[in-house]
Each structure stands twice: as C-alpha cells, then as structure tokens.
Design an enzyme around this catalytic site. Sequence first.
Site, short mmCIF file in Angstrom:
data_model
loop_
_atom_site.label_atom_id
_atom_site.label_comp_id
_atom_site.label_asym_id
_atom_site.label_seq_id
_atom_site.Cartn_x
_atom_site.Cartn_y
_atom_site.Cartn_z
N ASP A 182 2.19 9.04 74.01
CA ASP A 182 2.79 8.99 72.68
C ASP A 182 1.81 9.64 71.70
O ASP A 182 0.61 9.34 71.72
CB ASP A 182 3.03 7.51 72.32
CG ASP A 182 3.84 7.35 71.05
OD1 ASP A 182 5.05 7.13 71.15
OD2 ASP A 182 3.24 7.44 69.96
N ASN A 190 4.92 14.17 60.06
CA ASN A 190 6.20 14.44 59.36
C ASN A 190 6.04 14.23 57.86
O ASN A 190 6.51 15.04 57.06
CB ASN A 190 7.27 13.48 59.87
CG ASN A 190 7.89 13.95 61.18
OD1 ASN A 190 7.89 15.13 61.48
ND2 ASN A 190 8.42 13.02 61.96
N HIS A 195 9.18 17.76 58.48
CA HIS A 195 9.82 17.54 59.79
C HIS A 195 9.67 18.77 60.70
O HIS A 195 9.47 18.63 61.90
CB HIS A 195 11.30 17.21 59.55
CG HIS A 195 11.93 16.49 60.68
ND1 HIS A 195 11.84 15.13 60.84
CD2 HIS A 195 12.66 16.93 61.72
CE1 HIS A 195 12.49 14.77 61.92
NE2 HIS A 195 13.00 15.84 62.47
N ASP A 199 8.23 18.98 64.42
CA ASP A 199 8.91 19.61 65.56
C ASP A 199 7.99 20.61 66.25
O ASP A 199 7.94 20.68 67.48
CB ASP A 199 10.17 20.35 65.09
CG ASP A 199 11.31 19.38 64.79
OD1 ASP A 199 11.13 18.17 65.01
OD2 ASP A 199 12.37 19.84 64.33
N GLU A 225 8.55 10.96 69.89
CA GLU A 225 7.26 11.61 70.19
C GLU A 225 6.65 11.01 71.45
O GLU A 225 5.44 11.03 71.65
CB GLU A 225 6.33 11.52 68.97
CG GLU A 225 5.59 10.21 68.77
CD GLU A 225 6.46 9.03 68.34
OE1 GLU A 225 7.69 9.09 68.51
OE2 GLU A 225 5.89 8.02 67.89
N1 LIG Z 1 9.70 16.00 63.55
C1 LIG Z 1 10.22 15.11 64.40
N2 LIG Z 1 9.92 13.80 64.24
C2 LIG Z 1 10.44 12.92 65.10
C3 LIG Z 1 11.29 13.32 66.15
N3 LIG Z 1 11.64 12.21 66.85
C4 LIG Z 1 11.03 11.15 66.26
N4 LIG Z 1 10.30 11.57 65.20
C5 LIG Z 1 9.50 10.77 64.28
O1 LIG Z 1 8.39 10.23 64.94
C6 LIG Z 1 7.88 9.14 64.12
C7 LIG Z 1 7.39 8.05 65.02
O2 LIG Z 1 6.76 7.12 64.23
P1 LIG Z 1 6.22 5.72 64.72
O3 LIG Z 1 7.14 5.18 65.77
O4 LIG Z 1 5.97 4.89 63.50
O5 LIG Z 1 4.90 6.02 65.45
P2 LIG Z 1 3.60 6.80 65.03
O6 LIG Z 1 3.60 7.22 63.59
O7 LIG Z 1 3.41 7.91 66.01
O8 LIG Z 1 2.49 5.72 65.20
P3 LIG Z 1 1.80 5.23 66.55
O9 LIG Z 1 2.76 5.54 67.69
O10 LIG Z 1 1.58 3.77 66.37
O11 LIG Z 1 0.53 5.98 66.69
C8 LIG Z 1 9.04 8.73 63.21
O12 LIG Z 1 8.72 9.10 61.90
C9 LIG Z 1 10.21 9.58 63.72
O13 LIG Z 1 11.07 9.95 62.67
C10 LIG Z 1 11.60 14.72 66.26
O14 LIG Z 1 12.35 15.18 67.12
N5 LIG Z 1 11.05 15.58 65.37
#
Ligand SMILES: Nc1nc2c(ncn2[C@@H]2O[C@H](COP(=O)(O)OP(=O)(O)OP(=O)(O)O)[C@@H](O)[C@H]2O)c(=O)[nH]1
Length: 310
Positions: A182, A190, A195, A199, A225
């Site tokens: 992850d 983002n 965004h 990506d 992610e």
């Molecule tokens: N740009 C983009 N963002 C995505 C996609 N899929 C998920 N996300 C974003 O990934 C982010 C995941 O955030 P969190 O689950 O809070 O995790 P994190 O910020 O990585 O924090 P930790 O995992 O605790 O390190 C969210 O803001 C989602 O909107 C995608 O296909 N593209």
Amino acid sequence: MEHQLHSGTAKLTLVEGGRHTEINYGKANSKATANVFARLPSILQTTLMLEELLGLFQEQTQPILAFDSFHFLHQGVYQVDSDTAHHHRCHYKLEMNGTYLGDLTLTRRHKFSDSDIKLLEDLLCLLVYPIRNCLLYRQALSSALKDNLTGLGNRSAYETNLTREIDIARRHQTPLSLLVMDIDNFKNINDSYGHNSGDRALKVVADTVVQALRLSDACYRFGGEEFTILLGNTDIKAARLVAERIRIAVSQILCNDGKQNFSFTASLGIAQLHQREQGYHLFERADMALYQAKQTGRNLTVCAPSPAQV
Ligand SMILES: Nc1nc2c(ncn2[C@@H]2O[C@H](COP(=O)(O)OP(=O)(O)OP(=O)(O)O)[C@@H](O)[C@H]2O)c(=O)[nH]1
C-alpha cells in the site's frame, strides 16, 4: 507471389505459395469435400476459444487438404503448430475490415495446385468470421481482468490466479507467498498535487514493481492504492528480499506529473501459504502484517507469523 481474395468484408492475402500444378479431385474426394463444407460452419460455431477453433478447423480440413503442418500466428502471441515445416507452403494474412486477424501457414511435401489453393481459400472464408469472434471474446475477457489505469491485472484476475497458484503449490508441494503493498499517505499526494498526479504515481509504482519481479511473478492492483503480488515457488525468507527490493525501488521513484517532481514510500505485508490455508485467509494475514507496518511508521516490510505461531 501476391494474390488477394475478398469475401464480404474479409480479405485473405496469399503471401507465399508453392508452384501450382493442376490435380483433379476424384469422386470420393469431392464427396468428402462437400461433407466438410456442409458441417464446418456449424462446427466452427461451437467455441469462442481461439486454440480450440483452430484445432477444429485443422482436424476437419486436414483430410481434404492433406497438409503436413498447420501454423497460426497472431501478434506473435499465439501459435498452433503441428509436424515439421516442409518445402511447399501457403501463407495467408487474414484481415477483416482492415483489422488484422492473424497469419496462417500450411506446408506439405507435395505442391499446392490451383484447385488446392481455391479449396483452401473457400475454407478460409468460413474461418475468418469465427476467428474474429474469438479475438473479440479474448479481448473482452482480458479487459474484464485488467486495471485500465496501470495495465496490471485487477482484483478479479488476482482472485482467479490466487486459486490457480494455490492449486499448483499444493500439487507440487512448493511454497507460495503473497505480498500486499500500500502506498503510504497516498491521500496527501492527491490532496497536494491533484488526482491526476495520484494516478501518475499509481502507474509509475505499477511499472516499478513489474520491473522488480521475475516474469513468473505477478502484480495486481487490488483496489485504490493497494497492490497484491503473488510469488510462486517462494518462501517467506525469499519473499522478504523481494518485498524489500520493491520497497526500496518505490522509495527511489521521482515521480513527474508534468508540473513537479514528488516522491513517496510504500509499506508491505508478507505471508506464506500454510497447509490447508484458504486464499482469503492468506490475504488476511498479509494484510494484517501490512497494517502493522503502517502502525510501526510506514516505509516498512513486515512478515506475518505462520498461523501455528499465533
Ligand atoms: N488518484 C487516485 N487516487 C485514488 C485512486 N484510488 C484510491 N485513491 C485515493 O487513495 C487515497 C487512500 O487514502 P487512505 O486510505 O486514507 O490511505 P493513505 O492516505 O494512503 O494512508 P495510509 O495507507 O495509512 O498510509 C484516498 O484519498 C483515495 O481517494 C485512484 O485510482 N487514483
């Protein structure tokens, strides 16, 4: 020699052929030919699998065309071959509405006569539509299993392949390890850069992981992610080395979104398949190890204890 035959929207281009000499089909041969023409269209409708279709075509037409080898190539990906190649060959490039369908080559010891070629072309006219349908089906299957953004297999592909890998590991008594990765604080990427930059980071991470793996290993975008990586014939010690290689490679990425450079890190959880363990349980253990890596400060690799140790 170049010879083209158009049938509806299909185009067969004879790229190379043997020297032509006339032969006459005997009565029995004509009857056999008529029978093949009568049953072939319905036989070719029985499958959407390209391999199977070509096998059926080969099986049905060999008795009347008497070829020694049958060879089909599509984008260098797929090939059916039988017997060794011989001196006399007919090579066709198959197309429909300008879409390339493949290259087909038949070889045999005896020359192909004009009537042989006419017969082959009539048979190929029955084959082109079914080939087109198989290729469309293959494309639909592959996009259903693919993540569009990264080009990696998606969660469905992961689940299908996990079942297969577990099966192989049990049958051959080889270790199987799963990495769950992850990206750290991905939300910040983002939020800070937008965004599209997020990506871009996902795509670069996917490419970086693929580069760091053996061809036999596979990385999937599990969702958001989060990525899963299946390592066949790999125990947890070796999996840890792979995970560290990936973690370090990700931490060294300098991502460019067209406006700025930015970097980030990733955390990984690892678990090795245990005896009689189900796929979902293996994932749970790797995911729990990932959770620990996040709790312990991120940019880390954590191995799950085996279920016996818990
Ligand atoms: N740009 C983009 N963002 C995505 C996609 N899929 C998920 N996300 C974003 O990934 C982010 C995941 O955030 P969190 O689950 O809070 O995790 P994190 O910020 O990585 O924090 P930790 O995992 O605790 O390190 C969210 O803001 C989602 O909107 C995608 O296909 N593209």
